[in-house]
Design a protein around this motif. Structure first.
Motif, short mmCIF file in Angstrom:
data_model
loop_
_atom_site.label_atom_id
_atom_site.label_comp_id
_atom_site.label_asym_id
_atom_site.label_seq_id
_atom_site.Cartn_x
_atom_site.Cartn_y
_atom_site.Cartn_z
N LEU A 167 -7.22 2.60 8.83
CA LEU A 167 -5.88 3.19 9.09
C LEU A 167 -5.45 4.46 9.13
O LEU A 167 -6.02 5.43 8.77
N ASN A 215 -4.69 0.15 11.87
CA ASN A 215 -3.55 0.03 10.96
C ASN A 215 -2.69 1.19 10.81
O ASN A 215 -3.33 2.20 10.70
N THR A 222 3.39 0.50 5.37
CA THR A 222 2.78 0.08 6.51
C THR A 222 3.37 -0.56 7.74
O THR A 222 4.52 -1.02 7.51
N ASN A 273 -8.05 3.76 1.08
CA ASN A 273 -6.62 4.51 1.45
C ASN A 273 -6.31 5.54 0.04
O ASN A 273 -5.50 6.20 0.43
N TYR A 317 -2.25 8.52 2.52
CA TYR A 317 -3.60 7.56 2.87
C TYR A 317 -4.75 8.40 3.08
O TYR A 317 -4.87 8.85 4.09
N ALA A 363 0.02 3.51 8.78
CA ALA A 363 1.18 3.85 7.87
C ALA A 363 1.95 5.14 7.90
O ALA A 363 1.51 6.12 8.52
N SER A 384 -2.58 7.68 9.16
CA SER A 384 -1.38 8.07 8.61
C SER A 384 -1.06 9.58 8.81
O SER A 384 -1.76 10.35 9.05
#
Length: 842
Positions: free
Chosen positions: A136, A249, A240, A399, A116, A251, A138
């Motif tokens: 997000l 968030n 996710t 992302n 991402y 991932a 990750s």
């Protein structure tokens, strides 16, 4: 023969069996004879001497034969229909994916393993602006860095037969399809881990038949070329898992483990692994944290889901009963991390950032629903569907590591910002007031004067620079693209003069009446509630922005049809049907108004030979691998003839040389020989405009107040001069940053369609003799050159202009014959003031 026939009939009637069973046998016999004729059974009869028992046995055997034959026929029919259905289904499947390009091994490997990454934004000429903000986090890790507890939990929960199937489970796909078609059964996706990986990394989550068909094809292909370990590793890094303790968030299992429990994915225990594995089914429901990073008051759903995962692991013999019970009893709540601070990255070039991300989302959204065979009308009509595509587009941009290339020239943009920063306070006073907030508290509010400006290329439509507002940190509202304001008199060239020239109603010297008027109660005046009381040529009426001549001309233009087609072809689509019904449109009277970008784009038409090219900000978008997924394609529409565009521009040049913007040439650093433009002020000085064009670019600027919180602040009477000065400063800044951009050295060439005539200055028509009130008159005197769109005027008539009453013309000719206006200076009387004005705009 007739007698014999009746005899046989009588014989058959006499042989009808008596009693219930014989009659039943007779009925079954009749049915049998009917069926055998239909199904071509051999003709078998029953002896007439057969007993009732024999008849029943006989017909029972026959019935069994009939039923068996019917079942065989139904089976055969079912096989035919099934084969046909299967063929149609396969054909439909093939048609759905027939135009899809099958990705190569390398492409699929890159896509399924892509992490991402926020999209990247660029100014023109590949100058980097920055990355899109994303909430997000990750981190990709090797399968060797992931605890077996997690791999077992995920496969048991999300795909029980992961190691057995070839990418899809046919019965699950069929069950999901049947449920989708009939609405019967649970809304199960029927997706394997491989299919989920394809949706996350190659496609998106929309579940149309076409996308589902493509998903199945790609899942089979992924399973063919990659090992189960590679597929599982890619899934565990891409899925996710709700939010972490910072409200971000998450991932990938690595960030999930660290964000929930503070340990790497390799060290999670069985209970922690089961909790993480349960999250992908519904991350927002099962996640233990809110969007602020606080632990939810009720995390029961997530804990129950954890127990479900543990049971499935036990069911699949991946853990022992003892381990299952121990993990089930484990107090997981003590492992959740406390809330932590989320340090947000700052946004550079806020107005540009917001504009590019908004327009990029619109582009991606359109691509998504068009790929699903949907129209804009259908999507916009369904609010939930539209929001779904909005979310998908936003997620992809945030992302997928796209690269978004814009048309905004960084040096020019910076130069424009410097002008508004230094001189914004000179545009008007800043007001301070108090208001009541949502909680009923009294708060202080600040109301500064605002500005919106747009610079674009006339031929390409590329927006090179803009001003969204005076201070992004104080107001994120983009006054160049997102606010609609009354255009005032700046709309006159677009909605009145150009259409009149195109429809061959006027030349540049055609006379327009400026006398007191009353259109069913609508009594407009000129600026300052004045009336000129004379006939004015079109050039002067435009350059001095007189209102009554524009109203009289627009009234005549409308008799030949609405001007709506012209304006919509120039990109102005926000005007309402009510706007077009009212004469006030000629003075900028609208229900909602126009944006600065609308005005700039529309004006570019007149400096582009009557052709309008849609304005744009995003040139292209590529994916993380550099593949172009969107490329802007210019759309050019013919609006006016080249002759109309030239004549209107020629008249607007007078606005700059000797009209309401005559101060501009002395304030600019460049030659204004080829500069044209128009000022505009709405009622009570609420809005002030100047739109100027060279043969190359158009620069539009607006000034006014937002008037939030019910306030009603206006500009001063000197607002037009202030706006002209500000426009000059902006143009100078652009010229200094890049002199070639302004195109000041390019000239406007007169098209072959332009015709000229020397007309009488006093009448705007050719010299000649006529009779007025029984007297012979020779219309002559000073002659002036007038431009026309491919036609010639007539010799002077008694009623020579547009608008005006019989009394107005009588007064004119009386003065003309007495020698009071032989030179065309005064045509009817002195300038007067009106106290009954309903519209007074410049």
């Amino acid at each position: 023969m007739l007698k014999d026939h009746r005899s046989r009939t009588d014989q058959r009637q006499q042989k009808k069996p008596d009693g219930f069973f014989p009659r039943l046998g007779h009925i079954l016999g009749q049915i049998w004879h009917y069926i055998k004729r239909r199904l071509s059974f051999p003709d078998v009869t029953l002896k007439e001497t057969a007993t009732t028992k024999e008849a029943i046995i006989y017909y029972f055997d026959i019935s069994i034969s009939v039923i068996r034959s019917l079942l065989l026929h139904l089976l055969a029919f079912g096989l035919v229909v099934g084969a046909l259905g299967l063929g149609l289904g396969l054909g439909y499947f093939a048609s759905l994916i027939s135009h899809d390009n099958i990705p190569s091994y390398t492409t699929m490997k890159n896509e399924i393993n892509s992490g991402y990454e926020a999209s990247n934004l660029y100014f023109a000429n590949n100058v980097r602006l920055g990355s899109m903000r994303t909430n997000l986090v990750s981190e990709s890790v090797s399968i060797n860095q992931i605890s077996p507890n997690l791999t077992k939990a995920i496969t048991s929960t999300e795909d029980q037969y992961f190691y057995q199937h070839k990418g899809i489970v046919p019965k699950s796909v069929f069950r999901a399809l049947l449920s989708s078609l009939t609405g019967i059964g649970a809304a199960t996706g029927g997706s394997t881990l491989t299919q989920q990986l394809v949706k996350m990394q190659i496609l998106n989550s929309e579940t149309t038949f076409k996308r589902k068909a493509t998903e199945i094809l790609l899942a089979l292909r992924v399973d063919k070329y990659f090992s189960k370990t590679e597929i599982l590793q890619a899934y565990l890094n891409a899925a996710t898992f709700g939010r972490n303790n910072k409200g971000q968030n998450v991932a990938g299992v690595q960030q999930a483990a660290e964000g929930l429990f503070g340990v790497p994915a390799s060290q999670v225990n069985l209970a922690q692994a089961a909790f993480i594995a349960g999250l992908p089914q519904s991350p927002s429901v099962y996640t233990p944290y809110t969007n602020t990073g606080r632990l939810k008051k009720n995390i029961t759903y997530g804990l129950e889901r954890k127990d479900t995962v543990l049971f499935r692991m036990y069911r699949d013999n991946k853990i022992s009963y003892h381990a299952y019970q121990a993990a089930k009893k484990y107090d997981l709540t003590k492992d959740f991390l406390p809330r932590a601070k989320n340090s947000q990255q700052s946004i550079k070039y806020g107005y540009v950032y917001n504009l590019l991300t908004s327009q990029a989302e619109t582009i991606i959204k359109k691509q998504l629903y068009q790929a699903d065979g949907l129209s804009a009308k259908k999507v916009n009509k369904d609010g939930a569907l539209s929001e779904q595509y909005d979310q998908q587009a936003e997620q992809l941009l945030a992302n997928r590591g796209y690269h978004i290339y814009s048309t905004i020239n960084k040096p020019i943009y910076n130069a424009m910002q410097q002008v508004v920063k230094q001189q914004g306070s000179t545009l008007g006073q800043t007001y301070y007031d108090t208001t009541t907030d949502a909680n009923g508290n009294t708060v202080k509010v600040k109301e500064p004067v605002q500005n919106g400006s747009v610079l674009l290329n006339n031929k390409t439509g590329a927006i090179l620079g803009f001003i969204g507002g005076r201070n992004y940190s104080s107001s994120q509202l983009n006054h160049a693209f997102d606010t609609m304001r009354s255009p005032g008199s700046s709309i006159k060239p677009l909605a009145v003069y150009a259409p009149a020239i195109e429809r061959k109603l006027i030349g540049s010297e055609t006379k327009l009446a400026d006398f007191k008027v009353n259109f069913n109660g609508y009594k407009p005046t000129d600026y300052g509630s004045t009336i000129q009381n004379r006939f004015i040529n079109a050039r002067e009426a435009l350059k001095e922005s007189y209102n009554i001549p524009a109203i009289n001309l627009y009234n005549q233009v409308r008799k030949q049809g609405s001007v709506k087609p012209y304006l919509e072809k120039m990109g102005i689509t926000t005007l309402t049907s009510n706007d077009y019904k009212n004469l006030g449109l000629a003075l900028g009277g609208t229900d909602y108004g126009l944006t600065v970008a609308d005005e700039a784009s529309a004006y570019s038409t007149l400096s582009n030979n009557g052709n309008h090219t849609d304005s744009y900000v995003i040139n292209k978008i590529t994916d993380a691998n550099g593949k172009v997924i969107y490329q802007h394609k210019a759309k050019t529409t013919k609006v006016y003839s080249a002759a109309t565009a030239y004549i209107t521009s020629n008249m607007m040049h007078s606005v700059v040389t000797s009209g309401t913007a005559s101060q501009i040439p002395s304030q600019t650093l460049f030659d204004t020989t080829n500069l044209v433009g128009k000022t505009g002020t709405s009622n009570d000085n609420r809005d002030s405009w100047f739109v100027g064009s060279t043969p190359t670019v158009t620069l539009a600027t607006w000034t006014g107040y937002d008037n939030y919180n019910g306030s009603s602040y206006n500009l001063t009477d000197s607002s037009s001069e202030i706006t002209n000065q500000f426009w000059s400063n902006l143009a100078n800044a652009v010229y200094t940053a890049d002199s070639k951009v302004m195109g000041t050295t390019k000239t406007r060439k007169k098209p072959s369609g332009v015709t000229t005539a020397s007309v009488v200055k006093a009448t705007g028509q050719l010299p000649g003799s006529l009779t007025v009130s029984g007297s012979s008159v020779s219309a002559s005197g000073t002659l002036v050159k007038s431009y026309y769109n491919g036609w010639q005027p007539t010799t002077t008539k008694e009623k020579f202009g547009i608008g005006g009453t019989a009394a107005n013309y009588a007064t004119f000719w009386k003065n003309y014959l007495s020698g009071n206006n032989a030179d065309g200076a005064l045509y009817g009387g002195e300038v007067t003031s009106s106290t009954s004005s309903t519209t007074s705009t410049e």
